[in-house]
Every structure is written in C-alpha cells, then in structure tokens.
Design an enzyme around this catalytic site. Structure first.
Site, PDB file in Angstrom:
ATOM      1  N   GLU A  10     -26.162  45.726 -13.477  1.00  0.00           N
ATOM      2  CA  GLU A  10     -26.508  44.624 -12.421  1.00  0.00           C
ATOM      3  C   GLU A  10     -27.432  43.632 -12.998  1.00  0.00           C
ATOM      4  OE1 GLU A  10     -25.168  42.983  -9.991  1.00  0.00           O
ATOM      5  OE2 GLU A  10     -24.296  45.192  -9.648  1.00  0.00           O
ATOM      6  N   CYS A  29     -31.717  38.287  -7.005  1.00  0.00           N
ATOM      7  CA  CYS A  29     -30.596  38.208  -8.029  1.00  0.00           C
ATOM      8  C   CYS A  29     -29.485  37.135  -7.113  1.00  0.00           C
ATOM      9  CB  CYS A  29     -29.661  39.328  -8.184  1.00  0.00           C
ATOM     10  SG  CYS A  29     -30.671  40.663  -8.925  1.00  0.00           S
TER      11      CYS A  29
HETATM   12  C1  UN1 Z   1     -31.349  41.428  -5.556  1.00  0.00           C
HETATM   13  O1  UN1 Z   1     -31.770  40.565  -5.295  1.00  0.00           O
HETATM   14  O2  UN1 Z   1     -31.476  42.024  -6.370  1.00  0.00           O
HETATM   15  O3  UN1 Z   1     -28.188  40.394  -0.560  1.00  0.00           O
HETATM   16  C2  UN1 Z   1     -30.806  42.398  -4.312  1.00  0.00           C
HETATM   17  C3  UN1 Z   1     -29.442  40.589  -0.729  1.00  0.00           C
HETATM   18  C4  UN1 Z   1     -30.217  41.849  -0.612  1.00  0.00           C
HETATM   19  C5  UN1 Z   1     -30.171  42.460  -1.917  1.00  0.00           C
HETATM   20  C6  UN1 Z   1     -30.651  41.595  -3.377  1.00  0.00           C
HETATM   21  N1  UN1 Z   1     -29.520  42.682   0.382  1.00  0.00           N
HETATM   22  O4  UN1 Z   1     -29.955  39.392  -0.987  1.00  0.00           O
END
Ligand code: UN1
Length: 486
Positions: A232, A266
């Site tokens: 990921e 992310c």
């Molecule tokens: C991440 O940024 O690694 O959708 C995860 C979202 C969160 C998870 C992010 N529930 O922004």
C-alpha cells in the site's frame, strides 16, 4: 543493546520513550516465537478468535482518550484526528469480529453427481508487517485484526516515529486475550524491516509506506522465495471541481482533504483540478480558510494543524514548493515555516496553495506528504479526468458537481481505487476495500471483506462421495470420436 528515542514531533525535547533498535537476530527470534504460538491459535475456532478481536475493540474504545493523546503526542496528529485514528481501529475490530461469523468461502454446485465443491481459508503461518507513522493505530489494526482472524502469528515493525502507539495497540490485543507470544513487535529502522521482508519463516508480508521502500521490500521478499506480498504505497489524489459544483462544499472538502493531518495521509488531496470559471472564487475561499487554521501543539484542542513529522520532512516539502515556483507556479498562500508558541524544535509548514500549476510540473506529479495543494485549471471534463489519471498513482479521487451525469461519468473514467462524489479524497470507511491502482499498490485491498485475502491462502476442496471415479470435463462432455478412455 542499541536503542532509539521516539519524540514528540511538535516538541522534540519531549521524549515519548526509548525503544530497542532490533537486529536481524531479534527478527529471527520474533518470527520463531510467533511461529511456535501460531498452530495453537489456528486451532481456536474462528468465531472464538472473533470474540477476542471484539474484546480488543471494546478495550480500545475504553482507552480511546488516552490512546488519542498518545497518537497526538507521538505522531503529531491533532486530537480530533488522533481520536479518529483510534476509532478506525475500533471499527475494524468490530467489523473483523463480524466476519468471524460470516461466509468463509464459497460453495458451488459440481458438474458431477455426488460431489461437493467449496473453498475455505487457511493461515499463512507468520505474517510480517511494516507500518507507517501517519495512522499509527489504525493501520496496524487493518493488518493485525484480519491476520489474527485468519489464524496467523504476527511480527510487526512499526515506523520508528510511532513505536509507542504500536505497543499500545498490541497491548490492547493481548489484554483482550490474544496470546502474548503470537504478536511480536520489533523496532528500529531499515535492518529489522529488511530482515523481516526476507525471512524464510514469514509467509506473507504486508507493507504500507513509500514507493521506493515498498519496491525494494517487495523485490527482496520475492527473491528469497515467492510469498504473499501486499503493498500500500503513495497517492497523488485529485479533487475535480466542475463549474456547477457547490463551492462552499468544495471549499470544505479541499481544506479538510489537503490540510487535514497536515497533508500527511496517503489519501490527502494534493491536486485541485478546477474549471477556470470557478477557479478564482474557489481559490479565494480556500485561501481564506487556510489563513484561519491555527497551527499548534496537537494535544491542544484548539489546534487545527499539527507539525510535519520531522525537520527532514519539512525540508522536503519546502524544496518541492520552491521547485514548483521555479517551474512557474504562484504561491497563493503559505509556502513558509510556522513557529507556534510552545513548540520549540517542531517543524510546522503553513497550509500552502499553489496556483498556475501545470500537469507536467513536479508538484503535480510527485507525492508531497505535506499541507500543499496544487491548483490546476482545466475546462473540459474529459481533459480534467485525463489530468487526474496522468500520474503514476491511483489511490483516491473526488469530483464535485451538481450533475449526476457528470459525477457518474467521472466515476467511470477515473483510474483510482477510491472515488468520492461531493466528498473529499480522505475519509474511507472500514467495511469497504481500501487501496489503489497503478503504483499505489499491487492489487490487494485492506479493510472490507477482502482485507483477509493478503493474510490467508484459499484452499479449494472437492469431495466425491459417488464411490467411483468421476472425471470433470470428460464424463459429461465427451469429445465425439475420442473414445471414453476406459
Ligand atoms: C492513509 O493515509 O494511509 O481515508 C490511510 C482516509 C483514512 C485512512 C488513510 N480513513 O483518509
């Protein structure tokens, strides 16, 4: 034994704790310990595993305030978001516990009489996990709960920026009844991660982090023996705003998506692809709101914006903003360091809005992992979607419009794992798959019912109770002139 300190990114003199710099032989021991504990765990009925996971969720809920405080202190997330991080783990516990009493495979009718066909899941043995600091409780939960449900032992190497959060999460699991030996935590930097990735006793490796590290980890994991490797990696998430969009809604979404978690998700919104007719008013509103955000100590409930994780991250973000300006972008807001009171030594970067960005600029293509929004003006919907899709990542995207046809056309054409309509690029929910296309990952999804796939192997079972040889593809579909083989 060598150790390292985990510090508060808002005030690095505040030391959260000292942790061992685990070596390759520590990883060896951890894999052996988890491996010895695993067969007994695999004999525990799946619903009973689920009950322990549910108990972990209940414990996490009872510890939410103190855990959120730790997340805020160690990872620099403002309290509101730190609570969300913990809540995501609680949600995950209850979702995975529910899976323990749900379908575990599929059954299909056989083409032959008196024959049964079904699938079941078996554990891989020991799962290695490498997790980032930005969701220091949630991401371990996305991996650990389904891996436990599948009957595995676990060795996890959390980010060196969030070791205490991982220990606290694992502590809740063991307090809830997960056997202590089953989940091993190793700490440190590159050495334990590399050792885990190549360890022959590790049946599956689950990695969340950057593209270069993910690539290296996956390559070495496959070189030392094929195994399940799930990646990921990053994102370069775009919000498309059409001229018929509700601009107040789009403003709220852009501010939350781009500057929430100081842009260190992310899923953070890092590109705003806006129609030229509404670009001016939308940027004005975003800039006004960005200027109102209060940077400060994340444990202070009045802070809207926490620090970036360390000085090096601040330098990287500043360099990317400088490059953007050199390539022709204009700073509409921010682009500077902030120095909130009481946060000596912390690195804070102002919420930054860059206009005049072109699709080939570095700031439009590379992940920033900081509070920087690049604004690109594109008129035509198909061209806007092309710009969305022009980067090497495909995690999350959003489209703002009041027209259902526009919304669904964009949903169809956007190449990403997650698409939002009239909602920002952040905020995925646990019961649905999380992950992306292209360089964002290698096809696995976390959370949702598929979250277990990276931690288990499917076993297909055929039971023939006819008492005679029955031949699939042959007995019921003879080839004319081929004889019957008897
Ligand atoms: C991440 O940024 O690694 O959708 C995860 C979202 C969160 C998870 C992010 N529930 O922004």
């Amino acid at each position: 034994m060598a150790t390292f300190a985990s510090v508060n990114p808002a005030r690095p003199t505040d030391v959260i704790g000292s942790f061992p710099s685990s070596t390759a032989s520590d990883v060896d021991r951890a894999v052996a310990t988890a491996g010895e504990a695993q067969p007994a765990w695999a004999r525990v009925p799946v619903p009973a595993r689920g009950e322990i996971i549910a108990a972990a969720g209940t414990l996490l809920a009872s510890r939410k305030v103190e855990l959120a405080d730790l997340v805020a202190r160690e990872a620099g997330k403002i309290l509101l978001e730190a609570g969300g991080d913990v809540q995501e783990a609680i949600d995950m516990a209850h979702f995975v516990a529910g899976q323990s009493r749900a379908a575990w495979g599929e059954t299909v009718p056989s083409e032959l009489a008196s024959k049964l066909c079904w699938t079941t899941r078996q554990p891989v043995g020991v799962v290695g996990m490498i997790t980032p600091w930005n969701f220091p409780v949630a991401i371990p939960s996305w991996k650990i709960f389904p891996a436990l449900l599948a009957g595995n032992g676990i060795v996890i190497k959390p980010s060196e920026h969030a070791p205490a959060c991982c220990e606290a999460f694992v502590g809740a699991c063991t307090d809830a009844g997960v056997p202590e030996a089953l989940v091993q935590v190793v700490h440190g930097h590159a050495e334990p991660g590399a050792a885990l990735a190549t360890h022959p006793g590790v049946g599956a490796l689950s990695f969340t982090g950057s593209v270069p590290t993910g690539r290296a980890v996956a390559a070495s994991a496959m070189e030392s023996g094929p195994r399940l490797v799930s990646l990921e990696l990053g994102g370069k998430n775009a919000m498309v705003v059409r001229p018929d969009a509700d601009l107040d809604l789009a403003t709220d979404g852009a501010v939350f998506g781009a500057f929430g978690t100081a842009g260190q998700r992310c899923t953070s919104t890092s590109r705003l692809i806006v129609h030229p007719d509404v670009a001016g008013p939308l940027v004005d509103r975003i800039v006004k709101r960005a200027a109102e955000l209060v940077a400060g100590d994340p444990t202070n409930p009045r802070a809207d914006l926490g620090p970036v994780i360390d000085a090096r991250a601040g330098e990287r973000i500043a360099a990317m903003v400088d490059d953007a300006v050199a390539e022709g972008a204009t700073v509409a807001h921010g682009a500077s360091a902030l120095h909130p009171d009481g946060c000596v030594g912390g690195t804070f970067f102002a919420p930054t809005v860059l206009t005049g960005v072109q699709p080939d600029h570095r700031i439009a293509r590379e992940e920033v992992f900081g509070p920087v929004l690049a604004v690109l003006e594109v008129a035509d919907l198909a061209d806007a979607v092309d710009v969305v899709n022009s980067v090497e990542y495909g995690l999350s995207a959003a489209v703002y419009t009041s027209d259902i046809g526009t919304a669904l056309s964009a949903v169809d054409a956007i190449d990403a794992g997650i698409v939002y309509v009239n909602a920002p690029t952040i905020g995925a929910e646990i019961p649905l798959p999380f992950g992306g296309t292209k360089h964002t990952g290698n096809g696995f999804r976390e959370a949702g019912t598929r979250g277990i796939e990276q931690f288990s192997q499917v076993k297909t079972v055929y039971v023939d109770y006819s008492g005679r040889l029955q031949r699939a593809q042959l007995d019921n579909r003879p080839t004319p002139g081929a004889g019957d083989g008897t």
